[in-house]
Design a protein around this motif. Structure first.
Motif, short mmCIF file in Angstrom:
data_model
loop_
_atom_site.label_atom_id
_atom_site.label_comp_id
_atom_site.label_asym_id
_atom_site.label_seq_id
_atom_site.Cartn_x
_atom_site.Cartn_y
_atom_site.Cartn_z
N TYR A 19 -4.45 -4.83 35.60
CA TYR A 19 -4.11 -4.52 34.21
C TYR A 19 -3.64 -5.77 33.48
CZ TYR A 19 -1.97 -1.92 30.31
OH TYR A 19 -1.63 -1.44 29.08
N ARG A 20 -2.80 -6.57 34.11
CA ARG A 20 -2.32 -7.80 33.47
C ARG A 20 -3.47 -8.76 33.18
NH1 ARG A 20 1.73 -7.27 37.39
NH2 ARG A 20 0.81 -8.97 38.58
N THR A 21 -4.43 -8.85 34.10
CA THR A 21 -5.60 -9.70 33.90
C THR A 21 -6.41 -9.21 32.71
OG1 THR A 21 -5.71 -10.20 36.25
CG2 THR A 21 -7.71 -10.57 34.97
N TRP A 22 -6.62 -7.89 32.63
CA TRP A 22 -7.38 -7.34 31.50
C TRP A 22 -6.66 -7.60 30.19
CZ3 TRP A 22 -6.26 -3.58 27.84
CH2 TRP A 22 -7.33 -3.23 27.02
N GLU A 23 -5.33 -7.45 30.18
CA GLU A 23 -4.56 -7.71 28.95
C GLU A 23 -4.76 -9.14 28.46
OE1 GLU A 23 -0.62 -5.09 28.44
OE2 GLU A 23 -0.51 -6.55 30.05
N ALA A 64 -14.13 -6.07 17.02
CA ALA A 64 -13.70 -6.84 18.19
C ALA A 64 -14.50 -6.37 19.39
CB ALA A 64 -12.21 -6.63 18.44
N PHE A 65 -15.01 -7.31 20.15
CA PHE A 65 -15.71 -7.01 21.39
C PHE A 65 -14.77 -7.39 22.52
CE2 PHE A 65 -18.99 -7.82 18.28
CZ PHE A 65 -19.80 -6.71 18.45
N MET A 66 -14.35 -6.38 23.27
CA MET A 66 -13.36 -6.60 24.32
C MET A 66 -13.97 -6.36 25.69
SD MET A 66 -10.15 -4.76 22.43
CE MET A 66 -9.18 -4.76 23.89
N PRO A 67 -13.36 -6.94 26.73
CA PRO A 67 -13.85 -6.68 28.08
C PRO A 67 -13.61 -5.22 28.46
CG PRO A 67 -11.82 -7.94 28.16
CD PRO A 67 -12.23 -7.84 26.71
N PHE A 68 -14.39 -4.71 29.40
CA PHE A 68 -14.26 -3.31 29.81
C PHE A 68 -12.91 -3.11 30.49
CE2 PHE A 68 -15.21 0.58 32.08
CZ PHE A 68 -15.96 1.26 31.13
N PRO A 69 -12.16 -2.10 30.06
CA PRO A 69 -10.81 -1.89 30.62
C PRO A 69 -10.84 -1.29 32.01
CG PRO A 69 -11.32 -0.19 29.03
CD PRO A 69 -12.47 -1.15 28.99
N GLU A 80 -7.32 -11.12 29.09
CA GLU A 80 -8.69 -11.26 28.59
C GLU A 80 -8.85 -10.61 27.22
OE1 GLU A 80 -11.14 -9.49 31.56
OE2 GLU A 80 -10.83 -11.12 32.99
N ALA A 81 -8.25 -9.43 27.04
CA ALA A 81 -8.36 -8.71 25.76
C ALA A 81 -7.62 -9.45 24.64
CB ALA A 81 -7.81 -7.30 25.91
N ASP A 82 -6.50 -10.08 24.96
CA ASP A 82 -5.75 -10.83 23.94
C ASP A 82 -6.55 -12.00 23.39
OD1 ASP A 82 -3.56 -9.18 23.97
OD2 ASP A 82 -2.38 -10.44 25.31
N ALA A 83 -7.46 -12.54 24.17
CA ALA A 83 -8.30 -13.64 23.70
C ALA A 83 -9.23 -13.20 22.58
CB ALA A 83 -9.11 -14.21 24.86
N PHE A 84 -9.47 -11.90 22.46
CA PHE A 84 -10.37 -11.37 21.44
C PHE A 84 -9.66 -10.97 20.16
CE2 PHE A 84 -12.73 -11.00 25.32
CZ PHE A 84 -14.02 -11.30 24.93
N ARG A 85 -8.34 -11.10 20.13
CA ARG A 85 -7.59 -10.75 18.91
C ARG A 85 -7.89 -11.75 17.81
NH1 ARG A 85 -1.55 -8.60 20.05
NH2 ARG A 85 -2.16 -6.92 21.42
#
Length: 80
Positions: free
Chosen positions: A32-36, A6-11, A38-43
């Motif tokens: 943090y909510r914005t990063w979450e 998985a390639f995730m955005p930088f936390p 964005e990261a959920d889109a990579f699941r």
């Protein structure tokens, strides 16, 4: 052997994950909510079952030239 990449955005920094509120509680920051989100889109779309030993390898890029503590980045991924 199964694998999952998985390639995730930088936390965000661990120091900017939560903020204190008036009545002694803590809430997630907007960053943090914005990063979450964005990261959920990579699941992955389906469930991935891994049986047996699991090895996790992280590779972090640097979004800027500031020095960072890698342990803070690992800690963030463990919170999720």
């Amino acid at each position: 052997m199964k694998s999952f990449i998985a390639f995730m955005p930088f936390p965000p920094s661990v120091n900017s994950l939560f903020m204190n509120v008036a009545r002694g509680g803590r809430i997630k920051t907007a960053k943090y909510r914005t990063w979450e989100k964005e990261a959920d889109a990579f699941r992955p779309s389906g469930i991935i079952r891994l049986n047996g030993d699991v090895v996790a390898c992280y590779t972090f890029g640097r979004p800027d030239k500031r020095r960072r503590d890698v342990a803070n980045l690992e800690r963030l991924l463990a919170i999720r």
